[in-house]
Design an enzyme around this catalytic site. Structure first.
Site, PDB file in Angstrom:
ATOM      1  NE  ARG A   1      14.836-109.399  11.451  1.00  0.00           N
ATOM      2  CZ  ARG A   1      14.067-109.125  11.458  1.00  0.00           C
ATOM      3  NH1 ARG A   1      12.468-109.186  11.177  1.00  0.00           N
ATOM      4  NH2 ARG A   1      14.398-107.904  10.067  1.00  0.00           N
TER       5      ARG A   1
ATOM      6  CE1 TYR B   1      10.557-103.073   4.639  1.00  0.00           C
ATOM      7  CE2 TYR B   1       9.023-101.740   2.931  1.00  0.00           C
ATOM      8  CZ  TYR B   1       9.318-102.207   4.272  1.00  0.00           C
ATOM      9  OH  TYR B   1       8.824-102.528   5.696  1.00  0.00           O
TER      10      TYR B   1
ATOM     11  CG  PHE C   1       6.047-106.282  11.856  1.00  0.00           C
ATOM     12  CD1 PHE C   1       6.910-106.128  12.416  1.00  0.00           C
ATOM     13  CD2 PHE C   1       5.710-104.673  11.243  1.00  0.00           C
ATOM     14  CE1 PHE C   1       8.160-105.794  12.235  1.00  0.00           C
ATOM     15  CE2 PHE C   1       6.201-103.811  11.513  1.00  0.00           C
ATOM     16  CZ  PHE C   1       7.491-104.042  12.356  1.00  0.00           C
TER      17      PHE C   1
END
Lengths: 398, 398
Positions: free
Chosen positions: A357, A210, A114
């Site tokens: 996604r 999260y 990422f």
């Protein structure tokens, strides 16, 4: 059916008409978290005020919640602490790792990592100004690229774009064989796939809460330090909450002799309380069962979508064992198509340039949802519902 | 009476029987924040889910709330952004400052600075390993200690222990005269005393929002960068939210051409929303009126306490112009005495080794509260109510 063992949709708020395939980006609201937030706000902050730091054990919360995360990722109590954002935790791990290998200059990562992990490394390298280099290789080249020049290997276990799953134990062993420090980013792993940090032997792991852990938007991150290093690792971000005795208000920093040294500033109590409550959902949940159910759902989704929509090309690994808990398809009009899907209650997300996604979270998804979602995908693609001016590009969030 | 103009106690939850003199540590719950938290949790997170990042403008929140803070501290819009903890923001400011003065090696601070500021500097110096030195002088020696070896002067405007107030403009000028970068920590200033960042000319300012700004426990911090530097300052913590185009997912970091470059990771939306709501309390509030009322309350408190309790020694400056919005007394049995006070509804706090600290926040305190508080102090001290085994030492929080 394995998924039955972990299915607990009634514990979440899922809006009616929504099939939520984006728990890999922002997990839905656990009912218990909602209640807990009200309690921490109204009773603790509102009524106990400053006294809550002691009376409501706020001060111990970062380590206490860390212990809950530890159970899910195969780590012992006292090895994980909460706080900050994942970016900050990446920085802490990396800075500590480089300090452990002062004669080596390479940080090795892969092109599937990422971006923020790579950015934080770039920022650290520039700050240190000691000739470090961030070497980025293809995901499949990681293992063979580890050599004795590498100080730290920093890999996100599950590729945020494709869902490709790295083999944790093999890469960690390769890093250690070459004398490098291993850092795992578990952003898309914790709560999604079985993780055994102790078994892997890695020095550091970091992750956010999260996504699959349902801690809420901007919930605090976690950092794991291998227990044998906890008393020696140097915290580059030397905040007072990581001090051995924060309330002595000493002038000089002296890190705690525990994982608490990786704490920095005052913890975000409201968000941490939401997360602590959300973690109760995992009581009695076996990650092996979650994994089996996730594979069942994602295999079914791939089969249904491929059968219905030849225009969508699977970019995730076809072998479920090589995949995390998400499935991605490439589609030229992916952004618009995802907007059209969201408009119809099937919520996934989009990753530039052309990836649709879908995340599979068996705690609140069942086979019926998956088939319905595939039917909506079919409708959007075959009937070109994406070809609508109102579905043009704007932002989207990890 | 000036205090009337800013008094708005009805907007806060203050438990009955409590006189809250610790808003300098954790501000009380604003009713509007409580309502907003419910809304952001149930409607935004619960119902909008991932869509809320765009639909509810979560993504813009760090800069939007920064603009609200800016109004209170004399800064223009676009110069402040929210995120992380104060410790992290100190690190960002310091790292950037050192990079702006590569030939200088001294960070100058004072012994009244809050420990985490000093710790973060120590951690940064150790990471950089370039011979930097943290020089800590007495508060009154700061100005004369600034010379051409100093890269950055880092000062907390109001001393957390004594309430001593540094002269922002004079010290900033002295720093600039010597070619040093000026960093102000406004932890005990924002919402407490009038601050004019633009006028001061300082390069950086940082602060927290859970004290006088009532953002809740662990509310996010802020950082100010002087507008002419916003496009050039280097963010050491190069997180994706500070990237020029975060959702392009570029492999290389390229900071935003705005204050947003000081963002790091995903913002804590629930806490940030609480703060954003809490900032509405300041609508129509003039910081000059707040200051006048605060001085009126604190002068009265000092007079009442000194009249009643000769055993308590004022350690705050006697001149109100040289003091922030808190008053501290030294008392040998300060910890136990503070516990006894808290038991009786007068909530202040304690700072080691022997300081009893009382904060004055005229938004919800009036003269009647102050006189009652002084009466309780008198009762506790004169009747030795502190001399009770259950008031022995434990932790306490800034």
């Amino acid at each position: 059916m394995k998924s039955g063992a972990v299915f607990r949709k009634e514990q979440f708020v899922i809006p009616s008409g929504v099939i939520y395939l984006d728990g890999n980006s922002l997990g839905p609201l656990p009912r218990i978290a909602s209640r807990r937030i009200t309690e921490v706000v109204e009773r603790e902050w509102g009524q106990a005020l400053i006294r809550a730091w002691n009376e409501c054990a706020w001060m111990e919360q970062p380590a206490r919640v860390g212990d809950l995360i530890a159970k899910l990722v195969g780590a012992p109590g006292g090895s994980i602490v909460m706080g900050d954002t994942l970016s900050i935790k990446v920085y802490q791990a990396l800075a500590s790792a480089l300090q452990m290998r002062p004669d080596r200059k390479i940080i090795l990562s892969d092109s599937g990592n990422f971006p923020t992990d790579l950015y934080m490394a770039q920022g650290l390298i520039e700050s240190l100004d000691k000739g470090h280099e961030l070497r980025i290789v293809a995901p499949e080249a990681v293992e063979r690229s580890i050599d004795e020049t590498v100080a730290a290997v920093m890999i996100t276990q599950v590729d945020y774009r494709t869902g490709r799953l790295h083999e944790m134990n093999r890469i960690t062993s390769a890093a250690h064989d070459a004398g490098a420090v291993m850092i795992w980013d578990l952003a898309h792993s914790a709560g999604a796939v079985p993780v055994q940090l102790t078994d892997s032997g890695c020095e550091f792991a970091v992750g956010c809460t999260y996504k699959y852990l349902n801690g809420g938007p901007g919930a605090p991150a976690f950092i794991y330090v291998r227990p044998d290093l906890v008393e020696t690792v140097r915290p580059a971000l030397a905040g007072w909450m990581g001090h051995d005795v924060p309330f002595a208000f000493d002038r000089d920093y002296r890190p705690a002799n525990s994982i608490e040294r990786m704490r920095v500033g005052t913890p975000p109590i409201i968000q941490l309380s939401a997360l602590e409550a959300a973690m109760q959902i995992w009581n009695g949940v076996d990650m092996g069962d979650v994994r089996a159910a996730s594979i069942e759902l994602s295999e079914r989704f791939i089969a249904e979508v491929e059968k219905r929509c030849p225009a969508l090309h699977l970019v995730s690994p076809r072998d479920p064992a090589a995949r995390g808990s998400q499935v991605s398809f490439r589609f030229e009009h992916g952004y618009a198509a995802m907007q059209a899907l969201i408009d119809r209650g099937v919520i996934g997300d989009f990753r530039a340039p052309d990836i649709m996604r879908f995340g599979f979270t068996p705690l609140y998804l069942d086979t019926g949802d998956i088939v319905t979602a595939a039917e909506v995908v079919e409708d959007v693609i075959l009937n070109r519902l994406w070809d609508n001016p109102r579905y043009k590009q704007v932002n989207s969030v990890t």
